[in-house]
Design a protein around this motif. Structure first.
Motif, PDB file in Angstrom:
ATOM      1  N   ASP A 109       0.839  -1.201   0.000  1.00 51.48           N
ATOM      2  CA  ASP A 109       0.000   0.000   0.000  1.00 51.48           C
ATOM      3  C   ASP A 109       0.879   1.258   0.000  1.00 51.48           C
ATOM      4  O   ASP A 109       0.663   2.178  -0.796  1.00 51.48           O
ATOM      5  CB  ASP A 109      -0.900   0.029   1.240  1.00 51.48           C
ATOM      6  CG  ASP A 109      -2.037  -0.964   1.179  1.00 51.48           C
ATOM      7  OD1 ASP A 109      -3.147  -0.556   0.816  1.00 51.48           O
ATOM      8  OD2 ASP A 109      -1.810  -2.146   1.490  1.00 51.48           O
ATOM      9  N   GLU A 162       1.508   3.869  -3.086  1.00 50.58           N
ATOM     10  CA  GLU A 162       1.119   5.267  -2.907  1.00 50.58           C
ATOM     11  C   GLU A 162       2.284   6.207  -3.185  1.00 50.58           C
ATOM     12  O   GLU A 162       2.102   7.273  -3.798  1.00 50.58           O
ATOM     13  CB  GLU A 162       0.585   5.504  -1.501  1.00 50.58           C
ATOM     14  CG  GLU A 162       0.092   6.940  -1.294  1.00 50.58           C
ATOM     15  CD  GLU A 162      -0.707   7.102  -0.025  1.00 50.58           C
ATOM     16  OE1 GLU A 162      -1.818   6.535   0.051  1.00 50.58           O
ATOM     17  OE2 GLU A 162      -0.228   7.797   0.902  1.00 50.58           O
ATOM     18  N   GLY A 169      -3.827  11.080   0.479  1.00 53.42           N
ATOM     19  CA  GLY A 169      -3.567   9.662   0.277  1.00 53.42           C
ATOM     20  C   GLY A 169      -4.131   8.837   1.408  1.00 53.42           C
ATOM     21  O   GLY A 169      -4.116   9.256   2.570  1.00 53.42           O
ATOM     22  N   VAL A 196      -6.243   9.669  -3.289  1.00 53.36           N
ATOM     23  CA  VAL A 196      -5.530   8.502  -3.809  1.00 53.36           C
ATOM     24  C   VAL A 196      -5.837   7.256  -2.988  1.00 53.36           C
ATOM     25  O   VAL A 196      -5.685   7.263  -1.752  1.00 53.36           O
ATOM     26  CB  VAL A 196      -4.009   8.748  -3.801  1.00 53.36           C
ATOM     27  CG1 VAL A 196      -3.253   7.505  -4.259  1.00 53.36           C
ATOM     28  CG2 VAL A 196      -3.659   9.958  -4.669  1.00 53.36           C
ATOM     29  N   ASP A 197      -6.273   6.211  -3.661  1.00 51.88           N
ATOM     30  CA  ASP A 197      -6.338   4.875  -3.061  1.00 51.88           C
ATOM     31  C   ASP A 197      -5.304   4.024  -3.787  1.00 51.88           C
ATOM     32  O   ASP A 197      -5.544   3.561  -4.902  1.00 51.88           O
ATOM     33  CB  ASP A 197      -7.727   4.260  -3.204  1.00 51.88           C
ATOM     34  CG  ASP A 197      -7.874   2.981  -2.394  1.00 51.88           C
ATOM     35  OD1 ASP A 197      -6.840   2.396  -2.021  1.00 51.88           O
ATOM     36  OD2 ASP A 197      -9.012   2.549  -2.135  1.00 51.88           O
ATOM     37  N   PRO A 198      -4.144   3.808  -3.187  1.00 49.84           N
ATOM     38  CA  PRO A 198      -3.072   3.122  -3.911  1.00 49.84           C
ATOM     39  C   PRO A 198      -3.341   1.653  -4.160  1.00 49.84           C
ATOM     40  O   PRO A 198      -2.902   1.094  -5.168  1.00 49.84           O
ATOM     41  CB  PRO A 198      -1.860   3.312  -2.999  1.00 49.84           C
ATOM     42  CG  PRO A 198      -2.450   3.447  -1.629  1.00 49.84           C
ATOM     43  CD  PRO A 198      -3.742   4.184  -1.825  1.00 49.84           C
ATOM     44  N   THR A 250      -5.811   0.426  -8.463  1.00 51.35           N
ATOM     45  CA  THR A 250      -5.290   1.699  -7.978  1.00 51.35           C
ATOM     46  C   THR A 250      -6.201   2.801  -8.511  1.00 51.35           C
ATOM     47  O   THR A 250      -6.563   2.783  -9.687  1.00 51.35           O
ATOM     48  CB  THR A 250      -3.847   1.939  -8.471  1.00 51.35           C
ATOM     49  OG1 THR A 250      -3.002   0.906  -7.955  1.00 51.35           O
ATOM     50  CG2 THR A 250      -3.327   3.278  -7.999  1.00 51.35           C
ATOM     51  N   TYR A 297     -11.891   7.310  -0.474  1.00 51.96           N
ATOM     52  CA  TYR A 297     -10.784   7.011  -1.380  1.00 51.96           C
ATOM     53  C   TYR A 297     -11.249   6.264  -2.623  1.00 51.96           C
ATOM     54  O   TYR A 297     -10.667   6.412  -3.693  1.00 51.96           O
ATOM     55  CB  TYR A 297      -9.712   6.204  -0.644  1.00 51.96           C
ATOM     56  CG  TYR A 297      -9.255   6.899   0.605  1.00 51.96           C
ATOM     57  CD1 TYR A 297      -8.435   8.023   0.539  1.00 51.96           C
ATOM     58  CD2 TYR A 297      -9.674   6.464   1.852  1.00 51.96           C
ATOM     59  CE1 TYR A 297      -8.034   8.690   1.686  1.00 51.96           C
ATOM     60  CE2 TYR A 297      -9.267   7.120   3.016  1.00 51.96           C
ATOM     61  CZ  TYR A 297      -8.461   8.227   2.922  1.00 51.96           C
ATOM     62  OH  TYR A 297      -8.074   8.896   4.053  1.00 51.96           O
TER      63      TYR A 297
END
Length: 261
Positions: free
Chosen positions: A51, A55, A73, A88-90, A106, A219
């Motif tokens: 994760d 990110e 993030g 951001v959702d990695p 992602t 996210y």
């Protein structure tokens, strides 16, 4: 700012969002195929090293292009102040990733004054890329995307997304269980994949008949909701609830199910 400049800005934002999610997703694909997942396993979530690594790759692309924009993030929190904010959702679907289930993505959403104007969702294993621009439609792998299903709700599949705020609250978790039971009694299958962005893509393509989100995480929600709207999904939102479907009749049927709980 006039409309041509607005359109150019959206295109530029979409280009960076696309490169950002590919940077994160390509890293994740390599790690997934290596089969090594380090992380902390909790009762309701997994925090994998992947994760954070994904990110960092996503944020590096964004910072290089827009150093003045704010960032939000899932792993690093909020940084900076700007009318533009990148959410951001990695790694959407960390539990799946850690368990060896090939269902994760992602995602990035760009907010302007709090409203999403661009989103990108990348599923690295099938190499599927969704991009949406506010007022300019949505695409999958560069092709225009339009939702729609001719399957009746009683024979169809509906995604049910429960966010961590509901999972971690006893009363909300109980209500979520009741909603899921009610949905299960109305449609053929309730899909609970733990990778909402994958589900958003399926809804936008018309592969699922609808989606119900209960206290969803921001996210995934910003990116998925914009994708769905620009693909033609008809929706209704209330406090802690989002219901979307390919047509108003199906949306209203789903709302009636939830309201009946």
């Amino acid at each position: 700012m006039n409309e041509p400049h607005e359109r150019a800005s959206r295109d530029a934002l979409a280009d960076v969002a696309t490169r950002a999610v590919r940077a994160g997703g390509d890293y994740l694909a390599g790690e997934f195929r290596n089969g090594r997942v380090d992380g902390e396993y909790g009762s309701d979530d997994v925090k994998a090293v992947a994760d954070h690594e994904a990110e960092s790759r996503v944020l590096a692309v964004i910072r290089e292009a827009y150093p003045e924009h704010a960032l939000h993030g899932e792993e690093s929190g909020r940084v900076g102040e700007s009318r533009y904010e990148w959410v951001v959702d990695p790694l959407d679907g960390t539990n799946n990733f850690a368990s060896g289930l090939p269902s994760f993505a992602t995602a990035v959403a760009v907010l302007r004054d709090g409203d999403p104007v661009v989103s990108a969702i990348y599923e690295p294993l099938p190499d599927t890329l969704y991009v949406a621009r506010d007022g300019a439609g949505a695409t999958v792998d560069g092709r225009p995307l339009a939702t729609g299903s001719d399957v009746a709700l009683g024979n169809g599949t509906v995604s049910f997304v429960v966010g961590l705020p509901a999972v971690r609250d006893e009363a909300l978790a109980a209500r979520a269980d009741t909603i899921e039971t009610a949905l299960d009694g109305r449609c053929k299958r309730v899909l609970n994949t733990w990778s909402p962005c994958v589900d958003w893509g399926l809804v936008a393509r018309g592969s699922l008949e609808g989606i119900v989100c209960f206290h969803p995480d921001v996210y995934e929600q910003h990116a998925g909701e914009l994708l769905a709207r620009e693909a033609g999904v008809v929706s209704a939102s209330r406090e802690g609830l989002y219901v979307g479907a390919g047509d108003a009749e199906t949306r209203d049927e789903l709302l009636a199910v939830v309201d009946g709980v």
